[in-house]
Design an enzyme around this catalytic site. Structure first.
Site, PDB file in Angstrom:
ATOM      1  N   HIS A 168     -15.026   1.201  -0.425  1.00 24.96           N
ATOM      2  CA  HIS A 168     -13.946   0.247  -0.134  1.00 24.96           C
ATOM      3  C   HIS A 168     -12.777   0.878   0.624  1.00 24.96           C
ATOM      4  CE1 HIS A 168     -15.574  -2.238  -3.752  1.00 24.96           C
ATOM      5  NE2 HIS A 168     -16.262  -2.438  -2.645  1.00 24.96           N
ATOM      6  N   GLY A 194     -17.459   3.131 -15.466  1.00 22.50           N
ATOM      7  CA  GLY A 194     -16.231   2.360 -15.311  1.00 22.50           C
ATOM      8  C   GLY A 194     -16.301   1.233 -14.319  1.00 22.50           C
ATOM      9  N   TYR A 235       0.822  -1.219   0.000  1.00 21.93           N
ATOM     10  CA  TYR A 235       0.000   0.000   0.000  1.00 21.93           C
ATOM     11  C   TYR A 235       0.853   1.264   0.000  1.00 21.93           C
ATOM     12  CZ  TYR A 235      -4.051  -2.960   0.337  1.00 21.93           C
ATOM     13  OH  TYR A 235      -5.015  -3.895   0.045  1.00 21.93           O
ATOM     14  N   GLN A 267     -16.246   2.802  -5.825  1.00 18.52           N
ATOM     15  CA  GLN A 267     -15.575   1.570  -5.410  1.00 18.52           C
ATOM     16  C   GLN A 267     -14.059   1.784  -5.344  1.00 18.52           C
ATOM     17  OE1 GLN A 267     -17.783  -0.342  -8.782  1.00 18.52           O
ATOM     18  NE2 GLN A 267     -17.842  -2.082  -7.395  1.00 18.52           N
ATOM     19  N   ASN A 268     -13.599   2.950  -5.774  1.00 17.13           N
ATOM     20  CA  ASN A 268     -12.167   3.230  -5.836  1.00 17.13           C
ATOM     21  C   ASN A 268     -11.658   3.752  -4.497  1.00 17.13           C
ATOM     22  OD1 ASN A 268     -12.399   2.566  -8.534  1.00 17.13           O
ATOM     23  ND2 ASN A 268     -12.642   4.692  -9.186  1.00 17.13           N
ATOM     24  N   VAL A 269     -10.377   3.516  -4.240  1.00 12.70           N
ATOM     25  CA  VAL A 269      -9.780   3.963  -2.983  1.00 12.70           C
ATOM     26  C   VAL A 269      -8.920   5.207  -3.168  1.00 12.70           C
ATOM     27  CG1 VAL A 269      -9.847   1.648  -1.981  1.00 12.70           C
ATOM     28  CG2 VAL A 269      -7.800   2.389  -3.240  1.00 12.70           C
ATOM     29  N   ASP A 270      -8.822   5.711  -4.398  1.00 11.45           N
ATOM     30  CA  ASP A 270      -8.027   6.915  -4.636  1.00 11.45           C
ATOM     31  C   ASP A 270      -8.825   8.158  -4.255  1.00 11.45           C
ATOM     32  OD1 ASP A 270      -9.577   7.915  -7.018  1.00 11.45           O
ATOM     33  OD2 ASP A 270      -8.863   6.049  -7.905  1.00 11.45           O
ATOM     34  N   SER A 277     -17.504  -2.840 -13.750  1.00  8.27           N
ATOM     35  CA  SER A 277     -17.907  -4.077 -14.425  1.00  8.27           C
ATOM     36  C   SER A 277     -19.195  -4.644 -13.862  1.00  8.27           C
ATOM     37  CB  SER A 277     -16.799  -5.130 -14.272  1.00  8.27           C
ATOM     38  OG  SER A 277     -16.643  -5.475 -12.902  1.00  8.27           O
TER      39      SER A 277
END
Length: 237
Positions: free
Chosen positions: A105, A176, A54, A87-90, A178
């Site tokens: 997430h 973006g 990480y 859903q992104n962690v950025d 799925s």
């Protein structure tokens, strides 16, 4: 009163910013076993390996910049009451200017207690000047610092917030994603039947059965431009 626009974003919106996705053919899961770096068991087995993984992701994030799709979502706040469920962690949505982001997430730039990851008293946000966590570094409760990431097998703490937002959507957009990652992929079930649903993705995505979905089969940047056109608003070019 502005209409409520709820947007579910996945890895595809960050890919154009140069931030590695996990599931594509050249993604991170091809290089790192998911069991080793994204499960509680992996953390227990080798916390130093997980910490290093990480740390490297955070360094990569520092080189990524919000793209036109992130910027378009932020600009839509001029016309809509926008909630981004990601859903992104950025932190690319925040850096683009989105003011209401629900991270399902976790967040890459946050660390937490490994004894109780959801206890916000022990959450810390790392700065760009120091994104590395040292081996053995401890949270204020004495446990090892771990990434504030929802790993496989862990509960999604903000799922109820996301479902509540989806249930009030006048327009629901998927960018973006799925729609393979549950429980986030099930959010469309909460969207009111009268609300139009748009899906932006360059690949063929299995859309929810029994629901009309307007598919824009493009990458996130051009797809968001097309969405803005269909909504009748002008977004970043």
């Amino acid at each position: 009163m502005k209409q409520k626009l709820v947007v579910l974003t996945g890895a595809g919106i960050s890919a154009e910013s140069g931030f590695s996705t996990f599931r594509d053919s050249d993604g991170l899961w091809e290089r790192y076993p998911v069991e080793a770096v994204a499960t509680p068991e992996g953390w227990q087995a080798d916390p130093n390996l997980v910490t290093d993984f990480y740390n490297s992701l955070r360094r990569q994030l520092l080189t990524a910049q919000p793209n036109a799709a992130h910027l378009a979502l932020a600009q839509l706040e001029q016309h809509y009451d926008v909630t981004v469920v990601t859903q992104n962690v950025d932190d690319l949505h925040e850096r683009a200017g989105s003011s209401h982001v629900i991270h399902l997430h976790g967040e890459l730039l946050k660390v937490c207690s490994s004894a109780d990851p959801d206890d916000t008293r022990y959450h810390r946000t790392l700065t760009a000047a120091n994104v590395n966590v040292a081996h053995g570094q401890r949270a204020a409760d004495g446990s090892l610092l771990r990434p504030w990431i929802v790993w496989f097998g862990e509960a999604v703490p903000r799922l109820a917030d996301a479902a509540e937002a989806a249930s009030r959507a006048d327009i629901f957009v998927i960018v973006g994603s799925s729609l393979n990652v549950y429980p986030a992929a099930g959010l469309v079930r909460y969207v009111p039947t009268a609300a139009p649903v748009y899906l932006i993705d360059p690949k063929e995505v299995r859309v929810p059965s029994g629901r009309h979905v307007e598919v824009i089969q493009q990458v996130a940047t051009t797809g968001m431009r097309e969405l803005c056109r269909r909504l009748g608003v002008q977004c970043v070019q």
